[in-house]
Design a protein around this motif. Sequence first.
Motif, short mmCIF file in Angstrom:
data_model
loop_
_atom_site.label_atom_id
_atom_site.label_comp_id
_atom_site.label_asym_id
_atom_site.label_seq_id
_atom_site.Cartn_x
_atom_site.Cartn_y
_atom_site.Cartn_z
N TRP A 73 0.87 -1.19 0.00
CA TRP A 73 0.00 0.00 0.00
C TRP A 73 0.89 1.22 0.00
CZ3 TRP A 73 0.12 3.86 3.75
CH2 TRP A 73 -0.88 4.84 3.67
N SER A 100 0.59 5.66 0.30
CA SER A 100 -0.29 6.80 0.56
C SER A 100 -0.33 7.76 -0.62
CB SER A 100 0.19 7.55 1.81
OG SER A 100 1.47 8.14 1.59
N GLY A 109 -4.00 7.00 -1.72
CA GLY A 109 -3.97 5.65 -1.16
C GLY A 109 -4.26 4.60 -2.23
N TYR A 122 -3.65 0.32 -3.18
CA TYR A 122 -3.22 -1.04 -2.85
C TYR A 122 -2.84 -1.74 -4.15
CZ TYR A 122 -5.54 -0.19 1.63
OH TYR A 122 -5.92 0.34 2.84
N SER A 125 -7.97 1.45 -5.38
CA SER A 125 -7.67 2.85 -5.11
C SER A 125 -8.71 3.44 -4.16
CB SER A 125 -7.67 3.64 -6.42
OG SER A 125 -7.59 5.04 -6.18
N ALA A 126 -8.24 4.28 -3.23
CA ALA A 126 -9.17 4.98 -2.34
C ALA A 126 -9.91 6.07 -3.09
CB ALA A 126 -8.42 5.56 -1.15
N ASP A 174 -11.95 0.75 -7.23
CA ASP A 174 -11.90 1.70 -6.12
C ASP A 174 -12.86 1.23 -5.04
OD1 ASP A 174 -14.53 2.75 -6.69
OD2 ASP A 174 -13.64 4.04 -8.23
N LEU A 175 -12.90 1.93 -3.93
CA LEU A 175 -13.64 1.44 -2.77
C LEU A 175 -15.14 1.36 -2.98
CD1 LEU A 175 -11.71 3.26 0.13
CD2 LEU A 175 -11.38 0.95 -0.76
N LEU A 196 -6.76 -3.09 4.00
CA LEU A 196 -7.79 -2.81 2.99
C LEU A 196 -9.18 -3.01 3.58
CD1 LEU A 196 -8.87 -2.28 0.15
CD2 LEU A 196 -8.33 -4.67 -0.42
N GLU A 225 -10.50 -0.09 5.51
CA GLU A 225 -11.06 1.01 4.71
C GLU A 225 -12.47 0.69 4.24
OE1 GLU A 225 -9.11 3.78 2.42
OE2 GLU A 225 -7.18 2.74 2.36
N HIS A 281 -4.47 0.41 10.24
CA HIS A 281 -4.36 1.55 9.32
C HIS A 281 -4.34 2.84 10.12
CE1 HIS A 281 -4.45 3.83 5.75
NE2 HIS A 281 -5.29 3.10 5.04
N LEU A 316 -5.13 6.32 8.44
CA LEU A 316 -6.56 6.59 8.24
C LEU A 316 -7.25 6.82 9.58
CD1 LEU A 316 -8.93 6.88 6.34
CD2 LEU A 316 -9.22 4.38 6.41
#
Length: 454
Positions: free
Chosen positions: A208, A210, A214, A216, A228-229, A245-246, A363, A366, A379, A382
């Motif tokens: 990961w 930042s 962010g 992974y 991706s965040a 993405d999330l 992950l 998140e 994490h 975060l």
Amino acid sequence: MKRLIAKGLMFGNLVEVSSPALVERYRRAMKHLTGKDTQLSDFHIDISGYSPEIGDELGDDLYLNPNGCNRQFILLTTAQKTAPLLNIKFSTSRGILQQFIERNEAQLFALTARDAVAGELENTIYDAPTPAALFDIRRVTVRADTIGSHVRDAEKLAGLIDRFRREPDGWRDDLLIADMIELARKTGDVTRVPIALPAMSFEQPNFWTSHFGGIYIFRDVRFPGVVSALPKASLGSVPVAPVMDLTDRTAIADWLDRNGLIEPIVRARGADSAAILRQKMDFILVDAADALNLDLGQATRPDLRKIAHRIGAALPDEFKGLAAMLAWVEGAGDWPRLSADHPAFFYAFRAAPGKDRDLVNMLLAELAPLDVRQLYITHKELFYASYRRWSDRKRQYVADFLEREYLVDRQGARAALFGAEPGMDDAARPEMRDGPKPAPGLIRAVGPWGAVRR
């Protein structure tokens, strides 16, 4: 943040630097690496030698990490190996530093007795102008020496000694002998006490970062992928697919399942699933009560139960989903079937055993951010960002809980939640590297926890 610092939940376990000799060594190493200096007479450092007090003094939290890509480090003592790493840019950095110190502990103990050791975690890139540049990182090499170059001089002296022994007229070479004597004054007798600190390289296939909000990156798995965040479109073109993405919850769940990277908490070996589920429900309830500005009382379980009755039908879907699961675990309800889009879905999982366990749990934190305990453990970057947005009431509850339930037994809490720590040789074991081989679409076919029977 003062509350977290006072309770040891932030900047905890840092190494104090207060003796004039160590402060002076640090200043020399800092000038050597960065060209900068500090006027502080005492401060604290993390595993890399970064000091939050000096970062604040300079107004530069990256004074030892230029461009956030090649972390430099200063070692004053091998005791730094147990310290945290602050301002993390890559999830692998602390583990690499810790392994470097542990594998060279005897040498570093001797070297730091006379001087500071300074070095760098060398990536194959010097900055990351685009997300695609991050995929060029394949290996991290650790190089280090004392500020006085004791390691380099020892290598040079060893070469001169070898030359002296090989050359028939070496004993007549006054210049050679003079060079050996001069170097020996700095290094000591390297024939009896060898000094060596060889470069060490670490593969970095999954990590990961930042950077760019962010990301992974998983390359060493059966089915590579990127999470991706930020919206996946912001990454542009990258050499690994799929890119998620999330918000792509179903795609992420299927991808994690196909790679064997997760396991349901209710099936995890040695886990008290009922206790874990209840605690997750408490965290969710505290967040819901805080949003409605309800008094938490002492935030005991009876207090929270009263709040749940008061909220009633307005209880969050995360809470309802976990309540259904808990009812099944305790034999008081039917087997729940929740899709990956259900808000409770990712709260039901933990990472499967293996070398990527901590990265996967990061992950999952998140994807299930109301579980503040997992967020803090896996994490911290975060967690601290989220903490700043919470009300003072929630901050107090979370800080008190972590101090009471986590700090007293960190290792025990981690083992209870996530299982045994990954072994140092996991990466070399094919069964751990490749993971189990579940049938495709397992989650969609039988639900999020598999075909479990009571």
